[in-house]
Write a protein that holds these residues in place. Structure first.
Motif, PDB file in Angstrom:
ATOM      1  N   ARG A   1     -51.395  66.534   3.927  1.00 49.59           N
ATOM      2  CA  ARG A   1     -51.992  65.358   4.573  1.00 49.59           C
ATOM      3  C   ARG A   1     -51.544  64.049   3.935  1.00 49.59           C
ATOM      4  O   ARG A   1     -51.189  63.093   4.640  1.00 49.59           O
ATOM      5  N   PHE A   2     -51.537  64.003   2.590  1.00 49.67           N
ATOM      6  CA  PHE A   2     -51.336  62.728   1.911  1.00 49.67           C
ATOM      7  C   PHE A   2     -49.899  62.471   1.452  1.00 49.67           C
ATOM      8  O   PHE A   2     -49.562  61.332   1.126  1.00 49.67           O
ATOM      9  N   ALA A   3     -49.062  63.509   1.396  1.00 51.92           N
ATOM     10  CA  ALA A   3     -47.700  63.302   0.876  1.00 51.92           C
ATOM     11  C   ALA A   3     -46.594  63.773   1.817  1.00 51.92           C
ATOM     12  O   ALA A   3     -45.430  63.448   1.595  1.00 51.92           O
ATOM     13  N   PHE A   4     -46.941  64.537   2.855  1.00 51.17           N
ATOM     14  CA  PHE A   4     -45.894  65.117   3.713  1.00 51.17           C
ATOM     15  C   PHE A   4     -46.117  64.862   5.206  1.00 51.17           C
ATOM     16  O   PHE A   4     -45.563  65.578   6.037  1.00 51.17           O
ATOM     17  N   ASN A   5     -46.914  63.859   5.532  1.00 50.25           N
ATOM     18  CA  ASN A   5     -47.149  63.530   6.948  1.00 50.25           C
ATOM     19  C   ASN A   5     -47.571  64.751   7.765  1.00 50.25           C
ATOM     20  O   ASN A   5     -47.098  64.975   8.884  1.00 50.25           O
ATOM     21  N   ASP A   6     -48.427  65.558   7.167  1.00 55.19           N
ATOM     22  CA  ASP A   6     -49.019  66.742   7.811  1.00 55.19           C
ATOM     23  C   ASP A   6     -48.063  67.930   7.953  1.00 55.19           C
ATOM     24  O   ASP A   6     -48.433  68.943   8.558  1.00 55.19           O
ATOM     25  N   PHE A   7     -46.853  67.834   7.391  1.00 53.16           N
ATOM     26  CA  PHE A   7     -45.995  69.031   7.354  1.00 53.16           C
ATOM     27  C   PHE A   7     -46.571  69.978   6.309  1.00 53.16           C
ATOM     28  O   PHE A   7     -46.842  69.591   5.180  1.00 53.16           O
ATOM     29  N   ILE A   8     -46.745  71.248   6.675  1.00 57.61           N
ATOM     30  CA  ILE A   8     -47.339  72.219   5.748  1.00 57.61           C
ATOM     31  C   ILE A   8     -46.543  73.510   5.784  1.00 57.61           C
ATOM     32  O   ILE A   8     -46.040  73.921   6.832  1.00 57.61           O
ATOM     33  N   SER A   9     -46.386  74.107   4.624  1.00 56.93           N
ATOM     34  CA  SER A   9     -45.630  75.361   4.536  1.00 56.93           C
ATOM     35  C   SER A   9     -46.544  76.556   4.773  1.00 56.93           C
ATOM     36  O   SER A   9     -47.766  76.439   4.744  1.00 56.93           O
ATOM     37  N   LYS A  10     -45.946  77.697   4.993  1.00 57.47           N
ATOM     38  CA  LYS A  10     -46.705  78.919   5.284  1.00 57.47           C
ATOM     39  C   LYS A  10     -47.383  79.428   4.010  1.00 57.47           C
ATOM     40  O   LYS A  10     -46.740  79.621   2.978  1.00 57.47           O
ATOM     41  N   PHE A  11     -48.649  79.689   4.135  1.00 58.14           N
ATOM     42  CA  PHE A  11     -49.423  80.161   2.986  1.00 58.14           C
ATOM     43  C   PHE A  11     -48.858  81.454   2.401  1.00 58.14           C
ATOM     44  O   PHE A  11     -48.802  81.636   1.190  1.00 58.14           O
TER      45      PHE A  11
ATOM     46  N   PHE B   1     -37.879  63.251  -4.601  1.00 59.75           N
ATOM     47  CA  PHE B   1     -39.174  63.196  -3.904  1.00 59.75           C
ATOM     48  C   PHE B   1     -40.255  62.693  -4.847  1.00 59.75           C
ATOM     49  O   PHE B   1     -41.094  61.864  -4.455  1.00 59.75           O
ATOM     50  N   TYR B   2     -40.234  63.181  -6.082  1.00 62.37           N
ATOM     51  CA  TYR B   2     -41.238  62.724  -7.040  1.00 62.37           C
ATOM     52  C   TYR B   2     -41.139  61.209  -7.257  1.00 62.37           C
ATOM     53  O   TYR B   2     -42.146  60.488  -7.170  1.00 62.37           O
ATOM     54  N   HIS B   3     -39.945  60.729  -7.560  1.00 64.75           N
ATOM     55  CA  HIS B   3     -39.798  59.312  -7.879  1.00 64.75           C
ATOM     56  C   HIS B   3     -40.117  58.420  -6.684  1.00 64.75           C
ATOM     57  O   HIS B   3     -40.619  57.304  -6.858  1.00 64.75           O
ATOM     58  N   ASN B   4     -39.857  58.909  -5.499  1.00 62.51           N
ATOM     59  CA  ASN B   4     -40.142  58.121  -4.293  1.00 62.51           C
ATOM     60  C   ASN B   4     -41.614  58.141  -3.900  1.00 62.51           C
ATOM     61  O   ASN B   4     -42.055  57.311  -3.088  1.00 62.51           O
ATOM     62  N   ASN B   5     -42.359  59.091  -4.467  1.00 61.67           N
ATOM     63  CA  ASN B   5     -43.761  59.261  -4.071  1.00 61.67           C
ATOM     64  C   ASN B   5     -44.695  59.392  -5.277  1.00 61.67           C
ATOM     65  O   ASN B   5     -45.796  59.928  -5.149  1.00 61.67           O
ATOM     66  N   SER B   6     -44.267  58.908  -6.411  1.00 62.70           N
ATOM     67  CA  SER B   6     -44.997  59.179  -7.655  1.00 62.70           C
ATOM     68  C   SER B   6     -46.433  58.662  -7.630  1.00 62.70           C
ATOM     69  O   SER B   6     -47.344  59.314  -8.150  1.00 62.70           O
ATOM     70  N   ASP B   7     -46.665  57.516  -7.026  1.00 63.34           N
ATOM     71  CA  ASP B   7     -48.017  56.946  -7.043  1.00 63.34           C
ATOM     72  C   ASP B   7     -49.008  57.847  -6.302  1.00 63.34           C
ATOM     73  O   ASP B   7     -50.088  58.163  -6.823  1.00 63.34           O
ATOM     74  N   ILE B   8     -48.659  58.276  -5.107  1.00 63.59           N
ATOM     75  CA  ILE B   8     -49.579  59.122  -4.346  1.00 63.59           C
ATOM     76  C   ILE B   8     -49.687  60.503  -4.984  1.00 63.59           C
ATOM     77  O   ILE B   8     -50.764  61.118  -4.987  1.00 63.59           O
ATOM     78  N   LEU B   9     -48.606  61.006  -5.558  1.00 69.11           N
ATOM     79  CA  LEU B   9     -48.659  62.321  -6.208  1.00 69.11           C
ATOM     80  C   LEU B   9     -49.599  62.295  -7.415  1.00 69.11           C
ATOM     81  O   LEU B   9     -50.380  63.231  -7.625  1.00 69.11           O
ATOM     82  N   LYS B  10     -49.529  61.232  -8.196  1.00 67.13           N
ATOM     83  CA  LYS B  10     -50.429  61.101  -9.344  1.00 67.13           C
ATOM     84  C   LYS B  10     -51.885  60.987  -8.890  1.00 67.13           C
ATOM     85  O   LYS B  10     -52.796  61.523  -9.521  1.00 67.13           O
TER      86      LYS B  10
END
Length: 261
Positions: free
Chosen positions: A132-142, A167-176
């Protein structure tokens, strides 16, 4: 000659900058890692592999969590002039059985791991929140979700590991923010989502090659039942584990049982 590499991190971070994460980086958490290191060192020697231990962080933990830094492993090995074939990235809270089969022969040269047969409530919540918060609702198979405490890769995955660090460096704030506020893990779930998003061919090995959450399965007991039914043991999700004393107890007992008795 190229060798298969066991890549492990044992970095002294001297505490965390965030109160909610201090338990992750305490000195007591590192204390039992010596049993893991020695077990992998002996297995590597027996199976013509080489153990590489990263003892220093590449950058401050506040800038990039130590779990994320391991995805620079290709750059690290190449900077140390290590010629590798396949690389097993393993957590330092694991112990490998001395008679574990050579799992490098089981990978088919694919991105290889073991399904995370742990708390499905936690896994699904983690997937849902990162999606929801980092992948625009893309989700992998459980059912393809792996524990990143045991992953085997090779040269063809180098570009994918760069995708992970980018991906980490481009999204570090939301990931943290997700990590500190929602408590649904660090790198593991984003990496799982990226595996599917980037169409990385995945090979799953059975549970005995990364036995997580053993307390919940009633495997972690004084008889060390797990040591009779599997090969690689991860000492995580242990309750009543103040100052990581339970982790130390079980890792020491397991190591002595397998390698000294």
């Amino acid at each position: 000659m190229k060798k298969n590499i066991i890549f492990m991190m044992d970095v002294d971070l001297k505490g965390s900058t965030h109160e909610s994460l201090k338990h992750r980086y305490s000195d007591s958490r590192r204390a039992p890692y010596k049993f893991s290191i020695n077990s992998w060192k002996k297995w590597a020697s027996k199976n013509n592999a080489e153990l590489f231990i990263l003892n220093e962080a590449l950058m401050p933990n506040k800038d990039m969590g130590i779990c994320w830094q391991r995805y620079y492993l290709f750059d690290i090995l190449e900077a140390n002039n290590i010629d590798y074939d396949q690389i097993a990235m393993v957590d330092a809270d694991t112990i490998i059985h001395p008679n574990c089969p050579d799992f490098f022969k089981l990978t088919d040269n694919k991105f290889t791991g073991v399904h995370c047969d742990a708390s499905y409530d936690w896994v699904i919540r983690s997937l849902e929140n990162y999606s929801r918060f980092a992948f625009n609702d893309f989700i992998s198979k459980f059912y393809n979700y792996i524990d990143c405490g045991f992953v085997v890769v090779n040269q063809k995955h180098k570009s994918f590991f760069k995708t992970i660090t980018d991906f980490y460096h481009n999204n570090s704030d939301i990931l943290k923010e997700i990590e500190t506020k929602l408590h649904v893990g660090t790198d593991q779930t984003p990496v799982n989502i990226l595996v599917e998003k980037e169409n990385i061919e995945l090979k799953l090995l059975p549970y005995e090659f990364n036995m997580v959450d053993m307390v919940r399965k009633e495997l972690l007991n004084e008889n060390l039942t797990f040591s009779d039914v599997g090969w690689i043991y991860q000492f995580n999700c242990i309750p009543n584990n103040k100052d990581n004393k339970a982790t130390y107890y079980w890792m020491e007992k397991t190591y002595k049982h397998l390698y000294e008795n």
